[in-house]
Enzyme design. Structure first.
Site, PDB file in Angstrom:
ATOM      1  N   HIS A  49      32.212  80.997  -2.128  1.00 44.65           N
ATOM      2  CA  HIS A  49      30.919  80.353  -1.996  1.00 44.65           C
ATOM      3  C   HIS A  49      29.712  81.158  -2.145  1.00 44.65           C
ATOM      4  CE1 HIS A  49      32.756  77.118   0.496  1.00 44.65           C
ATOM      5  NE2 HIS A  49      33.623  77.916   0.516  1.00 44.65           N
ATOM      6  N   ASP A  70      21.506  82.830  -5.569  1.00 49.06           N
ATOM      7  CA  ASP A  70      22.150  82.172  -4.427  1.00 49.06           C
ATOM      8  C   ASP A  70      23.279  81.376  -4.896  1.00 49.06           C
ATOM      9  OD1 ASP A  70      22.580  80.530  -1.948  1.00 49.06           O
ATOM     10  OD2 ASP A  70      20.469  79.819  -2.013  1.00 49.06           O
TER      11      ASP A  70
HETATM   12  O1  F6P Z   1      27.309  81.227   2.113  1.00 54.03           O
HETATM   13  C1  F6P Z   1      27.961  82.328   2.519  1.00 54.03           C
HETATM   14  C2  F6P Z   1      28.053  82.776   3.973  1.00 54.03           C
HETATM   15  O2  F6P Z   1      28.726  83.795   4.158  1.00 54.03           O
HETATM   16  C3  F6P Z   1      28.953  81.607   4.386  1.00 54.03           C
HETATM   17  O3  F6P Z   1      30.283  81.999   4.654  1.00 54.03           O
HETATM   18  C4  F6P Z   1      28.355  81.504   5.698  1.00 54.03           C
HETATM   19  O4  F6P Z   1      28.211  79.965   6.029  1.00 54.03           O
HETATM   20  C5  F6P Z   1      26.664  81.926   5.783  1.00 54.03           C
HETATM   21  O5  F6P Z   1      26.853  82.608   4.646  1.00 54.03           O
HETATM   22  C6  F6P Z   1      26.326  82.479   7.041  1.00 54.03           C
HETATM   23  O6  F6P Z   1      26.702  83.975   7.095  1.00 54.03           O
HETATM   24  P1  F6P Z   1      27.511  84.372   8.319  1.00 54.03           P
HETATM   25  O7  F6P Z   1      28.834  83.811   8.471  1.00 54.03           O
HETATM   26  O8  F6P Z   1      27.547  85.842   8.255  1.00 54.03           O
HETATM   27  O9  F6P Z   1      26.366  84.218   9.512  1.00 54.03           O
END
Ligand code: F6P
Length: 486
Positions: free
Chosen positions: A172, A381
């Protein structure tokens, strides 16, 4: 409005594996409450599993391991199996390796990286823990879909345990070029782990191409760029771009939700200016908030005619608050906001409203609808779902999207007003342009953006990925020799 269609008729159950679960347990004043998780990934898969059922294996968000949760009201049933991690594991695996190592590396910010051997050892250990839990849960005919950079080693570990299941991995975040990836002392192990998958998906062709370069240059493997194949000792892994979409029906349906309508009226009343500019981001240094605020400040300096007439509403969702770089960013952003307020405020007018808070989708949609301009300018991003959500809700083709050319979303959203997020002057110019854009151009641009967003919805994204995964797996299972065209 187009319907998003149904899920592919998978043989068996879909098993999603991710670091984050869609809910987490918060303890406050001795009480326990369940709240939704921050972040696009959790929200995305919650939509998918609510619609199509399946099993979700994820970290519980803390040390506690709640019992398996069966979610069945109103939706096809799906279950969540939580993995509890110890304080030591959370610290080394999540806070350090994921957030201070792999996150900045994947975003090509190696100068922000902090790598430690004990963190990597723990990252491996947690991936093993996930592999063990998945092996216990898996039934024959399950399709396994692993998510994101937290679980890069899981495909390889799981492949050893379950040879015959389709295993897909979706990345992602961006994937850097070889020069950046090589700075990770364990880059070979990371790549080999990922190659346990039958299919790896990225948001853009550029990230997929970087991955193929790394397989060739870091691991010395043969790759075929035309078919997107990596040939290795376990077989073939296919690699391609599958840009993620948003649940368009859901967001468009919220337009008529009474809570949204009430909130929209309240926002318009309270902000009380001719035009609202909106930014919505997790408070993360990849999102370019300080640079955006400088761009807005430049706009106010150059355009006194807009004082008292516009307000920037910046929603910043608290994120990873235990990481020092995120705490420093929080302070920096607060100071910049305070400077702008001090410098430009006039009685009765606030040039900026800064909301450091997580909002539910209803409130976000109310803000999307209230915003004449969305200002989304990450420095880098993977995709940026806020840009797509904003477009999806503007069914009347009102609204203007200003988007960073360095966001993955810019590949599809070509009719946005694109900016270099580091260029304060360009941000200022595009803001003025957006506020003065003629109605015909505004409608034409928004119509084209909406067509792109409605064309590749969340459900279509998952359908396309899962169909490709099955066809790759069927080819492998049929015993057809690998097509090495290199
Ligand atoms: O978009 C990448 C990501 O790591 C996702 O897996 C997650 O939704 C978002 O960023 C938020 O990050 P975290 O899970 O570290 O709060």
């Amino acid at each position: 409005m187009q319907s998003e269609g149904s899920h592919p008729n998978l043989v068996g159950r879909l098993v999603v594996v991710s670091n984050r679960a869609p809910f987490r347990i918060v303890r406050e004043f001795g009480r326990k409450r369940i709240e939704p998780t921050v972040g696009g990934l959790a929200t995305t898969f919650l939509h998918l599993l609510q619609k199509h059922g399946g099993l979700w294996v994820a970290w519980s968000g803390g040390t506690e391991t709640p019992t398996r949760l069966d979610v069945s009201e109103k939706h096809p049933p799906f279950s969540i199996v939580f993995i509890g991690l110890s304080e030591r594991q959370i610290s080394h695996y999540y806070w350090n390796m994921c957030n201070r190592g792999l996150w900045p590396l994947m975003h090509s910010m190696p100068f922000m990286c902090d790598f430690g051997q004990s963190d990597w050892d723990c990252y491996r250990e947690v991936n093993q823990r996930f592999a063990q839990s998945c092996s216990e849960q898996l039934q024959s005919n399950d399709t396994v879909w692993i998510q994101d950079f937290h679980l890069a080693l899981l495909p390889g570990l799981l492949r050893q345990a379950v040879r015959d299941r389709p295993i897909g991995l979706f990345w992602h975040v961006p994937f850097p070029g070889e020069a950046v990836l090589s700075q990770l002392p364990w880059s070979q192990e990371l790549l080999k782990g990922m190659l346990g998958s039958d299919l790896i998906g990225f948001h853009t062709p550029a990230y997929a191409s970087n991955f193929l370069d790394c397989c060739q240059d870091v691991l010395g493997l043969r790759v075929d760029r035309e078919s997107g194949s990596v040939f290795h000792d376990v077989g073939i892994t296919k690699v391609a771009a599958y840009p993620i979409g948003v649940p368009v029906d859901y967001f468009q349906g919220l337009r008529t939700d009474p809570k949204v309508i009430r909130r929209l009226a309240r926002i318009t009343r309270t902000v009380n200016v001719d035009r609202i500019i909106l930014g919505v981001d997790r408070l993360d240094y990849t999102k370019g908030l300080p640079e955006r605020l400088r761009g807005y400040e430049r706009f106010l300096e150059q355009n006194p005619q807009y004082h008292k007439r516009v307000t920037l509403v910046q929603i910043a969702v608290p994120s990873r608050t235990r990481v020092p770089e995120y705490r420093a960013l929080t302070r920096e952003v607060e100071e910049l906001v305070a400077d702008i307020v001090t410098r430009f405020s006039i009685e009765g007018w606030l040039p900026i409203r800064y909301l450091y808070k997580q909002y539910d989708p209803q409130v976000l949609v109310a803000y999307y609808l209230a915003a004449d301009v969305a200002l989304i300018t990450p420095l880098v991003d993977g995709m940026n779902l806020v840009a797509k959500e904003y477009v999806a809700t503007h069914t009347r083709d009102d609204g203007v999207l200003i988007l960073s050319e360095l966001a993955g979303a810019a590949v599809e959203l070509k009719e946005a007003l694109l900016v270099n997020p580091y260029d304060a002057d360009q941000i200022a110019q595009q803001l003025k342009y957006a506020l003065e854009i003629d109605e015909g151009e505004r409608r034409r641009r928004m119509w084209a953006l909406r067509a792109a967003v409605e064309e590749s919805t969340l459900t279509r994204w998952s359908q396309t990925f899962l169909q490709a995964l099955h066809s790759v797996r069927n080819t492998t299972a049929s015993g057809e020799p690998p097509q090495d065209t290199s």
